[in-house]
Design an enzyme around this catalytic site. Structure first.
Site, PDB file in Angstrom:
ATOM      1  CG  ASN A 114      -1.921  -1.163   1.156  1.00 57.17           C
ATOM      2  OD1 ASN A 114      -1.998  -1.859   0.155  1.00 57.17           O
ATOM      3  ND2 ASN A 114      -2.647  -1.384   2.252  1.00 57.17           N
ATOM      4  CG  HIS A 160     -19.146  38.452 -29.587  1.00 59.10           C
ATOM      5  ND1 HIS A 160     -19.956  37.976 -28.586  1.00 59.10           N
ATOM      6  CD2 HIS A 160     -18.663  39.640 -29.130  1.00 59.10           C
ATOM      7  CE1 HIS A 160     -19.986  38.835 -27.577  1.00 59.10           C
ATOM      8  NE2 HIS A 160     -19.187  39.864 -27.883  1.00 59.10           N
ATOM      9  CB  SER A 281      -8.024  13.959 -49.100  1.00 57.01           C
ATOM     10  OG  SER A 281      -9.025  13.181 -49.720  1.00 57.01           O
ATOM     11  CE  LYS A 287      -9.938  18.468 -47.570  1.00 54.19           C
ATOM     12  NZ  LYS A 287     -10.831  17.886 -46.587  1.00 54.19           N
ATOM     13  CG  ASN A 289      -7.232  16.865 -44.811  1.00 48.30           C
ATOM     14  OD1 ASN A 289      -7.807  17.822 -45.339  1.00 48.30           O
ATOM     15  ND2 ASN A 289      -7.415  15.625 -45.191  1.00 48.30           N
ATOM     16  CD  GLU A 294      -8.878  18.061 -38.653  1.00 47.90           C
ATOM     17  OE1 GLU A 294     -10.046  18.189 -39.018  1.00 47.90           O
ATOM     18  OE2 GLU A 294      -8.029  17.432 -39.322  1.00 47.90           O
TER      19      GLU A 294
HETATM   20  N1  ARG Z   1      -1.694  -3.417  -7.516  1.00 49.80           N
HETATM   21  C1  ARG Z   1      -2.126  -2.685  -6.366  1.00 49.80           C
HETATM   22  C2  ARG Z   1      -2.576  -1.267  -6.773  1.00 49.80           C
HETATM   23  O1  ARG Z   1      -2.310  -0.917  -7.864  1.00 49.80           O
HETATM   24  C3  ARG Z   1      -1.009  -2.591  -5.387  1.00 49.80           C
HETATM   25  C4  ARG Z   1      -1.439  -2.448  -3.968  1.00 49.80           C
HETATM   26  C5  ARG Z   1      -2.164  -3.665  -3.534  1.00 49.80           C
HETATM   27  N2  ARG Z   1      -2.500  -3.628  -2.124  1.00 49.80           N
HETATM   28  C6  ARG Z   1      -3.373  -4.457  -1.573  1.00 49.80           C
HETATM   29  N3  ARG Z   1      -3.590  -4.335  -0.310  1.00 49.80           N
HETATM   30  N4  ARG Z   1      -4.025  -5.332  -2.294  1.00 49.80           N
HETATM   31  O2  ARG Z   1      -3.175  -0.537  -6.038  1.00 49.80           O
END
Ligand code: ARG
Length: 466
Positions: A114, A160, A281, A287, A289, A294
């Site tokens: 995490n 405008h 084109s 043309k 383009n 775009e």
């Molecule tokens: N692949 C996960 C993500 O992109 C990584 C973290 C995963 N953490 C967990 N507690 N499952 O967020």
């Protein structure tokens, strides 16, 4: 034997994942983009563990060597993680254990995926921000080169989409230099918030392992650490901020793109597109383009869409980490790629894709009533109240249109009929060049003011370069 990610789980699990769920859950298909940053983060973590005495210096060295070896294997193409690895973090850890045996299992001490994923993302985005800032500067320089060449080139100014008052073409382009400057200011500010380390927040609550979060932060070049471990693992504000910044960059690019598209049309003819940046084109041989502007205009949609997507993904998420966050990555990669390539494409378009048609521009500013305000201003200088002058000139324009003539076709006698205070000097004041030169207020389009703005921007950009 290498293990799949679900075999990495604790012994609480008895059965493997359903193959569809395994696929659905995996992010390795896209988060492999974060490989370099994942390795960088892991090396910093290993060194810190060594420094804090959680592992020995020798173990830290071996972990670092193993991680560098994985970097090399990836470069040579032999490190090819698959769905079984689930994500880049597991893939690297799996390979490290293959290479180092039980020692590899020590790397994950005191951290979680995490805090790891947020660290990787911040490191990755920080690099892309620095690249993007350089590209934005190159874009400004390309604009400034056209400005320097076109201080005395006049172009109709519109409000405008109706002819309003003539402008120095440089002044028109300088407006984009200003927009990009604001983009760069925003980017700089976002970089400060990206550049904070979540590493060491662990899963959500911190860790009892005696780690030193400031050590990893320093070695990864972060300016500070996230102070709340829950916020550290669940903050994706920086992703939203970056999307919002990118959306505005795309707005600015698409406004210029739109102008180039109509300037290049037969109706305007203010620019011609060079062969380097235009396409033909398949059917109509005549043309040429404007595909580049775009496409840039069209690509706004996906960037704005990702901004909405990220806000929606985050809305209502309880603390702390939720798997929903995994959805941030493909969006972030796409926004970075789309914005970066759009800035680059528009820069190349300015550098070698468009040529201003000076003859066409000169005749455009000669053939309209965009000097009408100047007659009113002249009358004001003769003490006629502005509103009265405005009414008088409006009536005169109407008469001219009925007769199919322009203000410059009127004789001094005609002018005197409008107002006896008018002298010969008015006639000269009505030429587009004089009209532009007269707008000397600060930030205005007079040649002197435009030169001032160009000097200012050249100076600012040069001082950032050094
Ligand atoms: N692949 C996960 C993500 O992109 C990584 C973290 C995963 N953490 C967990 N507690 N499952 O967020």
């Amino acid at each position: 034997m290498s293990k799949t990610s679900s075999e990495t789980w604790s012994e609480r699990f008895e059965e493997g994942l359903h193959p569809f769920v395994q696929n659905f859950n995996a992010s390795i298909g896209f988060d492999i983009t974060l490989l370099q940053e994942d390795i960088d983060g892991s090396i910093a973590h290993a060194r810190m563990l060594g420094n804090c005495g959680v592992i020995t210096f020798d173990e830290a060295d071996q972990l670092e060597k193993g991680l560098e070896r994985i970097r090399l294997e990836a470069k040579q193409g032999s490190f090819q993680p698959g769905i079984a690895d689930e994500d880049v973090h597991f893939a690297v850890e799996r390979r490290l254990i293959e290479l180092l045996g039980p020692l590899g299992k020590k790397l994950h001490t005191g951290r979680s995926r995490n805090d790891q994923v947020s660290t990787d993302l911040r490191l990755w985005l920080r690099r892309r921000i620095d690249e993007l800032d350089l590209l934005l500067e190159r874009f400004q320089k390309a604009l400034l080169l056209h400005c320097e060449d076109n201080i005395n080139t006049l172009i109709p100014g519109y409000t405008h989409m109706q002819r309003a008052q003539p402008l120095s073409l440089a002044h028109h382009l300088l407006a984009y230099v200003e927009m990009v400057n604001r983009d760069r200011e925003r980017l700089k500010e976002i970089r400060q918030r990206v550049n904070i380390s979540p590493l060491g927040a662990a899963a959500l609550a911190g860790t009892p392992v005696p780690i030193d979060r400031r050590h990893t932060a320093r070695s990864l070049g972060f300016s500070d650490i996230c102070l709340n471990s829950l916020d550290a693992v669940s903050d994706r504000d920086f992703v939203v901020e970056f999307f919002s910044f990118s959306s505005l960059v795309m707005v600015h690019l698409s406004r210029l793109a739109e102008e180039v598209i109509f300037w290049a049309s037969e109706e305007f003819g203010f620019v011609s597109l060079t062969d380097r940046c235009a396409t033909g084109s398949s059917l109509m041989p005549q043309k040429k383009n404007p595909d580049v502007p775009e496409l840039v205009r069209g690509k706004c949609g996906r960037v704005f869409g990702h901004l909405q997507g990220a806000l929606t993904m985050l809305k209502g998420l309880p603390l702390a980490y939720n798997k929903d966050f995994q959805e941030d990555k493909e969006a972030l990669f796409d926004v970075v790629f789309t914005t970066t390539s759009s800035v680059k494409a528009m820069t190349i378009l300015l550098e070698e894709g468009i040529e201003f048609s000076h003859a066409r521009l000169a005749s455009a500013v000669e053939s309209d009533f965009s000097n009408a305000t100047d007659v009113a201003d002249y009358l004001v200088s003769k003490a006629v109240p502005f509103r009265e002058a405005y009414q008088l000139v409006g009536g005169l324009v109407k008469q001219c249109i009925q007769q199919g003539i322009l203000l410059r076709d009127l004789t001094l006698d005609d002018w005197k009929k409008l107002c006896p205070l008018i002298e010969n000097d008015l006639l000269q004041k009505l030429s587009p060049k004089e009209v532009v030169a007269a707008r000397v207020s600060e930030g205005g389009t007079s040649f002197a003011r435009v030169q001032e703005q160009i000097n200012l921007w050249k100076g600012r950009i040069a001082s950032r370069d050094t």
